[in-house]
Design an enzyme around this catalytic site. Structure first.
Site, mmCIF file in Angstrom:
data_model
loop_
_atom_site.group_PDB
_atom_site.id
_atom_site.type_symbol
_atom_site.label_atom_id
_atom_site.label_comp_id
_atom_site.label_asym_id
_atom_site.label_seq_id
_atom_site.Cartn_x
_atom_site.Cartn_y
_atom_site.Cartn_z
ATOM 1 C CD1 TRP A 55 -2.177 -2.196 1.963
ATOM 2 C CD2 TRP A 55 -2.856 -1.213 -0.021
ATOM 3 N NE1 TRP A 55 -3.181 -3.150 1.457
ATOM 4 C CE2 TRP A 55 -3.462 -2.468 0.330
ATOM 5 C CE3 TRP A 55 -3.190 -0.713 -1.086
ATOM 6 C CZ2 TRP A 55 -4.391 -3.043 -0.534
ATOM 7 C CZ3 TRP A 55 -4.288 -1.482 -2.359
ATOM 8 C CH2 TRP A 55 -4.987 -2.410 -1.823
ATOM 9 C CG ASP A 93 -3.166 3.728 4.271
ATOM 10 O OD1 ASP A 93 -4.187 3.812 5.113
ATOM 11 O OD2 ASP A 93 -3.041 3.259 3.263
ATOM 12 C CE LYS A 110 -8.598 -3.146 3.911
ATOM 13 N NZ LYS A 110 -7.476 -2.512 3.172
HETATM 14 C C1 PLP Z 1 -6.819 -1.987 1.994
HETATM 15 C C2 PLP Z 1 -5.974 -1.012 2.193
HETATM 16 C C3 PLP Z 1 -5.950 -0.017 1.149
HETATM 17 C C4 PLP Z 1 -6.823 -0.031 0.044
HETATM 18 O O1 PLP Z 1 -8.015 0.616 0.192
HETATM 19 P P1 PLP Z 1 -9.039 0.972 -0.713
HETATM 20 O O2 PLP Z 1 -10.283 1.345 -0.028
HETATM 21 O O3 PLP Z 1 -9.540 -0.662 -1.563
HETATM 22 O O4 PLP Z 1 -8.394 1.527 -1.705
HETATM 23 C C5 PLP Z 1 -4.937 1.107 1.544
HETATM 24 N N1 PLP Z 1 -4.007 1.118 2.358
HETATM 25 C C6 PLP Z 1 -4.166 0.047 3.319
HETATM 26 C C7 PLP Z 1 -3.156 0.180 4.506
HETATM 27 C C8 PLP Z 1 -5.122 -0.903 3.182
HETATM 28 O O5 PLP Z 1 -5.233 -1.839 4.338
#
Ligand code: PLP
Length: 361
Positions: free
Chosen positions: A102, A172, A196
């Site tokens: 990511w 993030d 998540k």
């Molecule tokens: C799942 C995830 C993403 C991607 O998320 P989307 O909403 O599908 O774009 C980005 N960063 C992390 C840390 C993730 O776990």
């Protein structure tokens, strides 16, 4: 009705009490005669929902007053572009730490917009640790430093933030959002895809320091301009009403069931310890992450045999422990034990793993 224990990395398990409330309010939300899916996002009744969600988020995360809380769409991935478009506006430089897929995707996307440097990476050991950085690793004039706080696929988390000094730090936090307290004032921005740990897919929450807003590049799409969204209180266009509603219910559940993020952290630590203790003592299974960087949320593990991995996943699935297959880039297994995974779920998984180990010696 038999619910499985769902160890999916996302979308993932939600608290049963939240699903029950959503069910009960489905046809008639608090006397409005409609479900939240059907009502106008400009109605008074929805206004209360989104304001409550923001208020609870501020309360739980202790968000300082000079931060905006935005409810956005496009997934975490859309922010990979929005971040450079909004914040790479001084030197045009940004520094990224590559701790997994990511972070790497965010880094690659940012390269479209400026001078982006990977200041450190843990790719050499399949991202099984968080690389150390020193203050001098970061460029003096970088517009921001970017990290992925919890690495969903590899199961690592920063235990200490990188020493970025007074540079703007952007994180993030998709897979560790609201799992433990976080000092928001250390960041220029944190954001998370809600699927998540917080809500169904379709919602991104961004928490941004106000003084950073208002300098987006001219080419920044209006929908990605955080200032536009902030000025419109996240109602520039139709927001993801239903996920915002579930988010509000989840925040209420956190307060009620755990009293706040300290209590939730205890709960998450208990679950993670149970699983890591088992892995550390098992002769068949082992964790893949350097212990000091272990995530509370995502726990990857393997056996020494592909056949055993496959057999384990198959038998676990049949026994009601689903989505334990590791990410395709790592293989093996991964148990995501987010906020909503009950202690009993982890207890039952560990008991199942013990039994599997006995039977397959
Ligand atoms: C799942 C995830 C993403 C991607 O998320 P989307 O909403 O599908 O774009 C980005 N960063 C992390 C840390 C993730 O776990």
């Amino acid at each position: 009705m038999a619910r499985v224990y769902n160890f999916s990395a996302g979308p993932s398990t939600l608290p049963v009490p939240v699903l029950e409330i959503a069910k009960n309010e489905m046809l008639d939300y608090k006397g409005s005669g409609q479900s939240v899916m059907e009502m106008s996002h400009r109605s008074k009744v929805f206004d209360e929902i989104i304001k409550d969600a923001e208020r609870l988020m501020r309360e739980l995360y202790n968000i300082p007053d000079n931060y905006k809380v935005l409810f956005l769409q496009g997934g975490a991935s859309a922010q990979f572009s929005a971040i450079p478009l909004n914040f790479m506006n001084g030197s045009g430089k940004a520094d990224y730490i590559i701790t997994g897929q990511w972070a790497k995707k965010a880094y690659q996307e940012a390269q479209k917009y400026g001078d982006v440097k990977a200041v450190a990476s843990s790719a050499d050991k399949t991202f099984s640790y968080i690389p150390e950085t020193k203050a001098e690793d970061f460029r003096e004039d970088a517009d921001y430093v970017y990290i992925c706080l919890n690495n969903t696929i590899y199961g690592t988390i920063y235990k200490e933030l990188p020493p970025v000094g007074d540079k703007v730090l952007i994180a993030d936090i998709s897979s560790c959002a609201l799992s433990e307290p976080l000092d928001i004032s250390k960041f220029g921005m944190v954001y998370f895809g809600a699927q998540k740990n917080v809500a169904p897919a379709g919602l991104v929450v961004a928490i941004i320091r106000e003084d950073l807003l208002g300098n987006a590049r001219d080419i920044c799409p209006t929908m990605m301009n955080y200032k536009v969204q902030a000025d419109a209180d996240s109602l520039y266009n139709t927001p993801p009403c239903w996920p915002i509603y579930i988010c509000k219910l989840v925040l209420e559940w956190i307060k009620e069931a755990f009293g706040g993020l300290e209590g939730l952290k205890d709960h998450n630590e208990k679950k993670a310890k149970m699983l890591y203790d088992f892995l550390d003592n098992s002769e068949m299974f082992r964790g893949t992450v350097v212990p000091e960087y272990r995530s509370l949320m995502n726990v990857p593990f393997v056996t020494d045999s592909e056949e055993l991995n496959a057999k384990f996943i198959k038998e676990a699935t049949e026994a009601g422990f689903v989505n334990l297959k590791g990410h395709r880039s790592v293989g093996g297994m991964r148990a995501s034990i987010y906020n909503a995974m009950p202690i009993e779920g982890v207890e039952a998984l560990v008991a199942f793993m013990k039994k599997f180990e006995e039977e397959n010696k």
